[in-house]
Design a protein around this motif. Structure first.
Motif, PDB file in Angstrom:
ATOM      1  N   VAL A 282       0.769  -1.145  -0.059  1.00  0.00           N
ATOM      2  CA  VAL A 282      -0.113  -0.101  -0.225  1.00  0.00           C
ATOM      3  C   VAL A 282       0.784   1.181   0.040  1.00  0.00           C
ATOM      4  O   VAL A 282       0.718   2.457  -0.284  1.00  0.00           O
ATOM      5  CB  VAL A 282      -0.904  -0.154   1.348  1.00  0.00           C
ATOM      6  CG1 VAL A 282      -1.797   1.440   1.254  1.00  0.00           C
ATOM      7  CG2 VAL A 282      -2.003  -1.294   1.243  1.00  0.00           C
ATOM      8  N   GLY A 283       2.058   1.208   0.457  1.00  0.00           N
ATOM      9  CA  GLY A 283       2.964   2.347   0.562  1.00  0.00           C
ATOM     10  C   GLY A 283       3.050   2.988   1.898  1.00  0.00           C
ATOM     11  O   GLY A 283       3.244   4.396   1.837  1.00  0.00           O
ATOM     12  N   VAL A 284       2.585   2.501   2.822  1.00  0.00           N
ATOM     13  CA  VAL A 284       2.681   3.268   4.070  1.00  0.00           C
ATOM     14  C   VAL A 284       4.156   3.131   4.938  1.00  0.00           C
ATOM     15  O   VAL A 284       5.038   2.459   4.317  1.00  0.00           O
ATOM     16  CB  VAL A 284       1.523   2.527   5.175  1.00  0.00           C
ATOM     17  CG1 VAL A 284       0.285   2.317   4.383  1.00  0.00           C
ATOM     18  CG2 VAL A 284       2.147   1.328   5.592  1.00  0.00           C
ATOM     19  N   THR A 285       4.078   3.977   6.062  1.00  0.00           N
ATOM     20  CA  THR A 285       5.131   3.848   6.772  1.00  0.00           C
ATOM     21  C   THR A 285       4.725   2.752   7.779  1.00  0.00           C
ATOM     22  O   THR A 285       3.751   2.732   8.566  1.00  0.00           O
ATOM     23  CB  THR A 285       5.507   5.072   7.579  1.00  0.00           C
ATOM     24  OG1 THR A 285       5.906   5.859   6.450  1.00  0.00           O
ATOM     25  CG2 THR A 285       6.562   4.922   8.536  1.00  0.00           C
ATOM     26  N   ASN A 286       5.676   1.688   7.895  1.00  0.00           N
ATOM     27  CA  ASN A 286       5.479   0.537   8.821  1.00  0.00           C
ATOM     28  C   ASN A 286       6.252   0.444  10.156  1.00  0.00           C
ATOM     29  O   ASN A 286       7.542   0.535   9.755  1.00  0.00           O
ATOM     30  CB  ASN A 286       5.815  -0.581   7.951  1.00  0.00           C
ATOM     31  CG  ASN A 286       5.209  -1.923   8.270  1.00  0.00           C
ATOM     32  OD1 ASN A 286       4.235  -1.982   8.964  1.00  0.00           O
ATOM     33  ND2 ASN A 286       5.993  -3.098   8.026  1.00  0.00           N
ATOM     34  N   ILE A 287       5.570   0.531  11.179  1.00  0.00           N
ATOM     35  CA  ILE A 287       6.594   0.608  12.364  1.00  0.00           C
ATOM     36  C   ILE A 287       7.001  -0.474  12.908  1.00  0.00           C
ATOM     37  O   ILE A 287       5.822  -1.775  12.997  1.00  0.00           O
ATOM     38  CB  ILE A 287       5.545   1.261  13.400  1.00  0.00           C
ATOM     39  CG1 ILE A 287       5.199   2.550  13.078  1.00  0.00           C
ATOM     40  CG2 ILE A 287       6.469   1.381  14.844  1.00  0.00           C
ATOM     41  CD1 ILE A 287       6.192   3.649  12.988  1.00  0.00           C
ATOM     42  N   ILE A 288       8.234  -0.920  13.067  1.00  0.00           N
ATOM     43  CA  ILE A 288       8.553  -2.399  13.564  1.00  0.00           C
ATOM     44  C   ILE A 288       9.326  -1.951  14.826  1.00  0.00           C
ATOM     45  O   ILE A 288      10.010  -1.228  15.063  1.00  0.00           O
ATOM     46  CB  ILE A 288       9.942  -2.851  12.662  1.00  0.00           C
ATOM     47  CG1 ILE A 288       9.526  -2.721  11.281  1.00  0.00           C
ATOM     48  CG2 ILE A 288      10.405  -4.148  13.232  1.00  0.00           C
ATOM     49  CD1 ILE A 288       8.384  -3.653  10.934  1.00  0.00           C
ATOM     50  N   ASP A 289       8.660  -2.623  16.005  1.00  0.00           N
ATOM     51  CA  ASP A 289       9.198  -2.491  17.377  1.00  0.00           C
ATOM     52  C   ASP A 289       9.610  -3.717  17.760  1.00  0.00           C
ATOM     53  O   ASP A 289       9.156  -4.642  17.849  1.00  0.00           O
ATOM     54  CB  ASP A 289       7.905  -2.104  18.411  1.00  0.00           C
ATOM     55  CG  ASP A 289       8.318  -1.660  19.672  1.00  0.00           C
ATOM     56  OD1 ASP A 289       9.472  -1.660  19.908  1.00  0.00           O
ATOM     57  OD2 ASP A 289       7.526  -1.355  20.626  1.00  0.00           O
TER      58      ASP A 289
END
Ligand code: ATP
Ligand code: MG
Length: 586
Positions: A282-289
């Motif tokens: 989709v082109g989002v900003t994906n948070i990886i914690d």
């Protein structure tokens, strides 16, 4: 009880939402939908090919998305590292060349045993670019579960860390005949068969690589959670990306400018389908914690990262509920606009808690490792009936089936319980249980895929989870779903979690027995047990209410957060515990 709450749906009005939902009219979208048209919305490869990495990353490169942050990694130590879509493309090209140099060919299995670190994401994309198969293992697996999965999956490469290698792989290294190379992401040792990931990466060719994979080429091997028994290896193909994209936009309402946080680990299907693939397409900003659950830290992350869409699980929500309603008030959660949950039934109480305490309802959705993507969901634009899993996605036909005496299937009538079944044919449908042909075949009958879950459908088409087929209790002629009983118990102020099993009984066949864990500040006394029994009887009536209630410190759960009722039952009956490779050790 549940029906009382269900009679109070949470109403939606798409016109009044700050962000227009991707799907504003469910019925219209469903009618107009086709998978063929959905596939055209992606880029594809020449001659009808398709590749997950191409759809997730490469196709954005000549658009404005290229420079956007694709992954924002929050390390355990507080470091923040951003990767744009262009960075992901460059680095995964290198990974693909590095794997090629090591002799990895199309169809070979590339395993990871890693926490949520950037190397995991780069390896997945690199493997797909090469046409190899990505097989993520959850980082907390001990040596035996690791051994079992790598040998069953013919692992050729394993990417891991020095610590995990020492603890989890070294003890079994001589029993992994298929494994040719191990890559360590955090040290520079180079010995036979063990290589430094970053040093190789730095020297790798960085020219673009894209295997011309076909829709049916194997892309992912996922092992199931092991809630009901020995984990199964579910095979997924490149074409699945069409469903990842579509379901992310419909069921999670992902828009390109979203900041999305999926809290699931990529060791499980949710963390791959929606922690990697769907959001990137989709082109989002994906948070990886990288950190583990902690209520304060989670609220802090939601606030600081200005997360807009959050996908989590019932266990986590119940833990947040346990941390109390005051805590979230200390944080600014105003960026958040959509919350969804998957993995276990979401008690009505939790849906309502979200609405009251976080100001947003929690959207339950249902799917499994086998389906590869979300199948039934509560959508941004549709009313929520708390306790219901929602409505089938566009492109998905779901039904409730019962078996006739002669073994054939018939569709249940409205409100009647039966097995949840799906009409095969969506792109992320699993293509087999690896090396278990017979088991795979048995999952189908009369043109339906049978999910192993029991549910019912109401007059408006909403699906209600009843329980796993294995967990259903037969007591004095009644069929009792554990979810209903558990949801009632959770309404008691002292109860944090509940799990219900059927305990053999000479008179009733089975009686209902509940195990509960209490909220802080409540004590496990006989008076408490009595009080809980009385409370449940009032809500559920004597036929359904638990005859026995036992208070436990914690309930056994899988590492993906699912309560393991089969283990409670085995312990109760003094039977062998079966496969416990996915049991979370407290
Ligand atoms: P195994 O198949 O090895 O026993 P598992 O079924 O728990 O493990 P997963 O594929 O991770 O492995 O989980 C899918 C299952 O989780 C579903 O079949 C269902 O039983 C349960 N589940 C997922 N989402 C929901 C939901 N929203 N409501 C109720 N149950 C759910
Ligand atoms: Mg299952």
């Amino acid at each position: 009880m549940r029906d009382v709450i269900a009679n109070r749906p949470i109403r939606k009005n798409a016109d009044r939402m700050p962000v227009k939902p991707n799907m504003s009219n469910y019925e219209r979208e469903r009618l107009g939908f086709s998978w063929a048209a959905a596939a055209k919305g992606l880029a594809g490869l020449p001659n009808g090919g398709i590749n997950i990495a191409h759809e997730a990353v490469e196709r954005h490169l000549d658009t404005a998305v290229a420079g956007r942050v694709a992954l924002r990694w929050l390390s355990m130590s507080g470091e923040v590292r951003d990767f744009t879509y262009r960075d992901l493309s460059d680095q995964s090209n290198r990974v693909a060349h590095m794997l090629l140099q090591l002799g990895v060919a199309k169809g070979d299995r590339v395993f990871t045993l890693l926490g949520r670190v950037p190397e995991l994401y780069l390896t997945a994309l690199g493997a797909w670019k090469l046409g190899a198969v990505f097989c993520p293992l959850f980082s907390a697996f001990g040596p035996e579960p690791v051994h079992q999965r790598i040998t069953r999956g013919d692992g050729k490469i394993l990417v891991t860390s020095a610590r995990l290698y020492r603890r989890r792989v070294l003890p079994i290294r001589d029993r992994l005949p298929s494994l040719e190379h191990i890559l360590l992401v955090d040290v520079d040792t180079d010995e036979p068969g063990i290589h430094p990931f970053h040093a190789l990466l730095a020297n790798a060719d960085d020219t673009p690589m894209m295997a011309q994979t076909r829709p049916e080429d194997m892309a992912i091997l996922h092992f199931t959670s092991g809630t009901t028994g020995m984990p199964k290896g579910a095979v997924h193909v490149h074409e699945a990306v069409v469903a990842h994209n579509v379901t992310g936009r419909y069921a999670l309402d992902l828009h390109p400018d979203d900041v999305f946080w999926c809290t699931a680990d990529p060791g499980w299907v949710t963390g791959t389908s929606y922690g990697i693939i769907s959001p990137l397409t989709v082109g989002v900003t994906n948070i990886i914690d990288e950190s583990e659950f902690d209520a304060e830290h989670w609220y802090q992350t939601l606030q600081d990262q200005r997360v807009t869409v959050w996908y989590t699980a019932p266990t986590a929500i119940r833990m947040l509920m346990k941390a109390g309603p005051e805590l979230p008030k200390r944080y600014d959660l105003s960026a958040l606009r959509f919350i969804a949950s998957v993995g276990e039934p979401l008690n009505p109480e939790a849906v309502i808690w979200g609405n009251e305490v976080l100001g947003l309802p929690i959207h339950d959705n249902w799917w499994q490792t086998e389906t590869g993507g979300i199948m039934i969901a509560n959508f941004a634009s549709t009313d929520i009936r708390p306790g219901s899993m929602g409505l089938p996605l566009p492109g998905i036909t779901a039904a409730i089936m019962q078996r006739r005496d002669d073994g054939t299937l018939r569709e249940a009538i409205e409100g009647e319980e039966g097995e949840l079944a799906l009409r095969p044919g969506w792109p992320s449908m699993f293509r087999g249980y690896l090396y278990e042909e017979e088991r795979y075949r048995k999952a189908f009958a009369d043109g339906w895929y049978l999910t192993g879950d029991l549910a019912r459908r109401d007059g408006d088409g909403y699906f209600w989870f009843v329980g796993r087929a294995d967990d259903i209790i037969k007591s004095a002629g009644h069929l009792i779903g554990p979810f209903e009983v558990e949801s009632a118990l959770i309404e008691h102020e002292a109860v944090a979690e509940a799990a219900v099993i059927g305990k053999p009984d000479p008179v009733a066949g089975e009686i209902v027995k509940a195990f509960v864990a209490l909220n802080p500040g409540f004590e496990a006394t006989e008076a408490m047990e009595r009080d809980l029994r009385g409370f449940a009887r009032k809500r559920l009536g004597p036929a359904v209410a638990p005859r026995e209630i036992e208070i436990l410190e914690t309930l056994p759960r899988t590492r993906s957060g699912k309560i393991m009722r089969r283990l409670l039952k085995a312990r109760e009956l003094g039977l062998p515990e079966g496969d416990t490779s996915t049991l979370e050790r407290m």
